[in-house]
Design a protein around this motif. Structure first.
Motif, PDB file in Angstrom:
ATOM      1  N   VAL A  86       0.838  -1.208   0.000  1.00  0.00           N
ATOM      2  CA  VAL A  86       0.000   0.000   0.000  1.00  0.00           C
ATOM      3  C   VAL A  86       0.871   1.255   0.000  1.00  0.00           C
ATOM      4  O   VAL A  86       1.827   1.366   0.770  1.00  0.00           O
ATOM      5  CB  VAL A  86      -0.935   0.021   1.235  1.00  0.00           C
ATOM      6  N   ARG A  96       0.657   5.280   0.638  1.00  0.00           N
ATOM      7  CA  ARG A  96      -0.248   6.170   1.355  1.00  0.00           C
ATOM      8  C   ARG A  96       0.407   7.539   1.474  1.00  0.00           C
ATOM      9  O   ARG A  96       1.603   7.646   1.765  1.00  0.00           O
ATOM     10  CB  ARG A  96      -0.449   5.592   2.752  1.00  0.00           C
ATOM     11  N   GLU A 151      -3.598   0.650  -3.422  1.00  0.00           N
ATOM     12  CA  GLU A 151      -3.291  -0.759  -3.139  1.00  0.00           C
ATOM     13  C   GLU A 151      -2.801  -1.404  -4.422  1.00  0.00           C
ATOM     14  O   GLU A 151      -3.509  -1.390  -5.433  1.00  0.00           O
ATOM     15  CB  GLU A 151      -4.549  -1.468  -2.624  1.00  0.00           C
ATOM     16  N   THR A 152      -1.581  -1.922  -4.365  1.00  0.00           N
ATOM     17  CA  THR A 152      -0.969  -2.439  -5.597  1.00  0.00           C
ATOM     18  C   THR A 152      -0.717  -3.947  -5.544  1.00  0.00           C
ATOM     19  O   THR A 152       0.065  -4.476  -6.323  1.00  0.00           O
ATOM     20  CB  THR A 152       0.380  -1.723  -5.870  1.00  0.00           C
ATOM     21  N   GLY A 153      -1.394  -4.633  -4.612  1.00  0.00           N
ATOM     22  CA  GLY A 153      -1.146  -6.065  -4.416  1.00  0.00           C
ATOM     23  C   GLY A 153      -1.585  -6.959  -5.559  1.00  0.00           C
ATOM     24  O   GLY A 153      -1.032  -8.031  -5.759  1.00  0.00           O
ATOM     25  N   MET A 173      -5.069  -2.362  -9.709  1.00  0.00           N
ATOM     26  CA  MET A 173      -4.702  -1.535  -8.555  1.00  0.00           C
ATOM     27  C   MET A 173      -5.905  -0.703  -8.142  1.00  0.00           C
ATOM     28  O   MET A 173      -6.673  -0.258  -8.987  1.00  0.00           O
ATOM     29  CB  MET A 173      -3.559  -0.595  -8.931  1.00  0.00           C
ATOM     30  N   GLN A 174      -6.038  -0.502  -6.837  1.00  0.00           N
ATOM     31  CA  GLN A 174      -7.166   0.311  -6.376  1.00  0.00           C
ATOM     32  C   GLN A 174      -6.684   1.604  -5.733  1.00  0.00           C
ATOM     33  O   GLN A 174      -5.927   1.591  -4.761  1.00  0.00           O
ATOM     34  CB  GLN A 174      -8.029  -0.467  -5.390  1.00  0.00           C
TER      35      GLN A 174
END
Lengths: 100, 132
Positions: free
Chosen positions: B2, B4, B66-68, B72-73
């Motif tokens: 993440v 941020r 969030e790049t997991g 991506m979100q």
């Protein structure tokens, strides 16, 4: 963004590199206004080394296109990458500008 | 993983945000085309917030990415005036250059470049979620 400018007769060529965004678009706008301050000119805008463009950059290019359309001159955008072409395509700029 | 970041809207520094994202991208070895879209979405949405909702002393924006997974979100939360980017009118992109309006392309680009976009107004805060 770096802007290199050259002029031959009534053709002004700009070579842009880096990012054309909210921060840098006013620099290009000022250069363009200076270019056509004395007389109508043809514009060539080289974007081979341009990595990024946002709506702030598009706005300046549209303003330039309107200017050349109104003065009977021309504008060519050269060296367009696939990534930036996608932006020109979705915004319809590819239909109203000469993009190579 | 993440990413941020939170920033006051007064004096919002796009260059700092871009540099932080670029360094995160390098560390995580993420695909570059998505970075272009992400930077575009953040620039357009935050510029819009400042332009229409003001950058008063207590205005802020929070960027969470969030790049997991492959999708991506991005979640942008801000406490400016209520503004739904999905409700903004779309520019007519079929007009000739002399008729086209200068401006209005930012939100249009955002809507076209993301996979999905949702908006909610929660506890006095705008929350925009984009899947990239």
């Amino acid at each position: 963004m770096n802007i290199k400018k050259s002029q031959e007769n009534n053709v002004v060529t700009f070579a842009l590199s880096g990012r054309l965004d909210t921060i840098t678009a006013p620099e290009l706008e000022a250069e363009l206004k200076q270019a056509w301050a004395a007389a109508p000119v043809h514009l060539v805008i080289g974007i081979e080394a341009l990595d990024y463009i946002s709506s702030a950059g598009l706005r300046v290019l549209l303003m330039a296109q309107k200017k050349v359309t109104a003065t009977g001159t021309s504008m060519r955008i050269t060296g367009c990458s696939d990534t930036i072409r996608e932006i020109f395509d979705v915004t319809g700029f590819a239909d109203i500008m000469t993009i190579e | 993983m993440v990413f941020r970041m939170e920033s006051a809207l007064a004096g919002f520094d796009l260059m700092t945000v871009n540099e932080a994202l670029e360094s995160y991208w390098e560390q995580q070895d993420l695909p570059l085309p998505k970075l272009f879209i992400l930077q575009l979405v953040i620039e357009e949405l935050v510029t819009n917030m400042i332009k229409y909702a003001g950058d008063g002393p207590n205005r802020w924006v929070r960027i969470v990415l969030e790049t997991g997974s492959a999708d991506m979100q991005l979640t942008l939360t801000d406490n400016t005036a209520r503004f739904d980017p999905l409700a903004a009118a779309e520019p007519d992109i079929s007009l000739a250059p002399e008729q086209r309006e200068i401006g209005g392309l930012g939100l249009y680009l955002v809507r076209r470049k993301v996979k999905s976009l949702t908006y909610a107004y929660i506890d006095g805060q705008n929350q925009i979620q984009a899947v990239i």
